[in-house]
Write an enzyme that holds these catalytic residues in place. Structure first.
Site, short mmCIF file in Angstrom:
data_model
loop_
_atom_site.label_atom_id
_atom_site.label_comp_id
_atom_site.label_asym_id
_atom_site.label_seq_id
_atom_site.Cartn_x
_atom_site.Cartn_y
_atom_site.Cartn_z
CB SER A 92 -1.08 -0.07 1.47
OG SER A 92 -1.85 -0.77 1.42
N1 SAM Z 1 -0.50 -4.78 4.04
C1 SAM Z 1 -0.13 -5.14 2.37
C2 SAM Z 1 1.77 -4.79 3.00
O1 SAM Z 1 1.86 -4.40 3.88
O2 SAM Z 1 1.93 -5.38 1.55
C3 SAM Z 1 -0.20 -4.91 0.98
C4 SAM Z 1 -1.89 -5.43 0.60
S1 SAM Z 1 -2.32 -5.94 -0.69
C5 SAM Z 1 -2.97 -4.07 -0.65
C6 SAM Z 1 -3.97 -7.22 0.31
C7 SAM Z 1 -3.18 -8.10 0.62
O3 SAM Z 1 -4.63 -8.68 1.44
C8 SAM Z 1 -3.42 -9.46 -1.18
O4 SAM Z 1 -1.32 -9.64 -0.55
C9 SAM Z 1 -4.33 -10.28 -1.30
O5 SAM Z 1 -3.20 -11.44 -1.29
C10 SAM Z 1 -4.66 -10.42 -0.12
N2 SAM Z 1 -5.96 -10.75 1.12
C11 SAM Z 1 -6.96 -11.03 -0.52
N3 SAM Z 1 -7.92 -11.44 -0.23
C12 SAM Z 1 -8.08 -12.15 1.40
C13 SAM Z 1 -8.52 -12.95 2.19
N4 SAM Z 1 -9.21 -13.17 2.71
N5 SAM Z 1 -7.44 -13.10 3.51
C14 SAM Z 1 -6.18 -12.50 3.92
N6 SAM Z 1 -5.23 -12.46 3.15
C15 SAM Z 1 -6.26 -11.31 1.76
#
Ligand code: SAM
Length: 242
Positions: A92
C-alpha cells in the site's frame, strides 16, 4: 601480503558502500514521512485529525520499506505510492499505511489482527507500535515470503498465517484492533465478533459502483457498533469463498 591488502580494501569499500546506502535510505524515509505529514494536513477534513501520532511517525521513519518491495522497485521504495509485489497484489501507499495505523489509536500493550499480509510492511509498522501483531495472507507464496522477510528483519512480535482472513484468527481473539488491507463487500461478521469491546477496526469497503471507502468501525464497551466513513480509497479486493 599484497593479496591480503587488496582483500581488506575490498571489504572496507563494501562496508562503506553499505553504510552510505543505509544513510541514504534513512534520509529518503524522513522525506517520505514529511510528504505524508503534509498529505495528512491537507486531508484533515476527512481524517478528523491534523497530524499523525509520534508513535506512527517513529514507526514510519524506522521500517525499511525498501526491504519489502521487489528489487527492481527499490529505487521507488520511499515514494508515496503503492508498488506491485507480485501475484497481482500491491504494497500500500505509505500515506494509507500511516493513516490506517494512526486511526486505530493504538496503545503499546495492544494486540492487533491484520488481514492481508502482502509484503509484511504494514505488519512491521504495526509491530513497532504495539505488543503483538497477528497477520493472515490468502496467497501462500506471499505469506511465506513475508514471514521469512519479517524473521530476517528481526520482528519477534509478529505471527503470520496462510488462510482466508474473512474468518479472522479465532484462537488469539479478541483483538484490541483489526486492520483489513483488501477491499471487502461488507464488514466481515467474524471480524466484528473478534474485536474487543472498546476496540477499533479499519477496513476498506466497496459501496455502489465499486467505489471504496475506508471505514472506521468502533465497538463500545457494551458491544454496540458504530461506523464512520473516512475517505475514498482504492484497494485490491478481499478474495475467498465468502
Ligand atoms: N498489507 C500489505 C502490505 O503491507 O504489503 C498490503 C496488502 S495488499 C493491498 C492486500 C493483500 O490482501 C494481498 O496480499 C492479498 O493477497 C490479501 N488478501 C486478499 N484477500 C484476502 C483474504 N481473504 N484473506 C487474507 N488475505 C487476503
Amino acid at each position: 601480503m599484497r593479496q591480503k591488502t587488496v582483500l581488506l580494501l575490498l571489504l572496507l569499500s563494501i562496508l562503506l558502500f553499505g553504510e552510505s546506502m543505509e544513510s541514504s535510505y534513512e534520509k529518503a524515509r524522513k522525506e517520505m514521512v514529511d510528504v505524508i505529514q503534509r498529505e495528512v494536513k491537507s486531508t484533515r477534513g476527512y481524517l478528523g485529525r491534523e497530524r499523525l501520532g509520534k508513535n506512527v511517525i517513529d514507526a514510519m521513519e524506522k521500517v525499511p520499506r525498501h526491504a519489502f518491495v521487489l528489487p527492481m522497485n527499490r529505487k521507488y521504495a520511499y515514494e508515496n505510492r503503492p508498488l506491485p509485489i507480485g501475484y497481482g497484489q500491491t504494497i500500500s501507499q505509505p500515506y494509507i499505511v500511516a493513516i490506517m495505523t494512526d486511526l486505530l489509536d493504538l496503545d503499546p500493550s495492544d494486540r492487533v489482527l491484520e488481514i492481508g499480509t502482502g509484503s509484511g510492511y504494514q505488519a512491521a509498522v504495526l509491530a513497532e507500535v504495539v505488543k503483538e501483531v497477528y497477520t493472515i495472507e490468502v496467497i501462500g507464496e506471499l505469506g511465506v515470503a513475508a514471514s521469512n522477510r519479517l524473521e530476517k528483519l528481526g520482528y519477534k512480535n509478529i505471527k503470520t498465517r496462510i488462510g482466508d482472513g474473512y474468518y479472522g484468527w479465532k484462537e488469539h481473539a479478541p483483538y484490541d484492533a483489526i486492520i483489513v488491507t483488501a477491499a471487502a463487500g461488507n464488514i466481515p461478521p467474524p471480524l466484528l465478533q473478534q474485536l474487543k469491546p472498546g476496540g477499533r477496526m479499519i477496513i476498506p469497503v466497496k459501496s455502489l459502483f465499486q467505489v471504496q471507502h475506508l471505514i472506521l468501525v468502533s465497538k463500545d464497551d457494551k458491544g454496540a457498533i458504530t461506523t464512520r466513513q473516512i475517505l475514498p480509497v482504492r484497494f485490491v479486493p478481499l478474495t475467498g469463498k465468502h
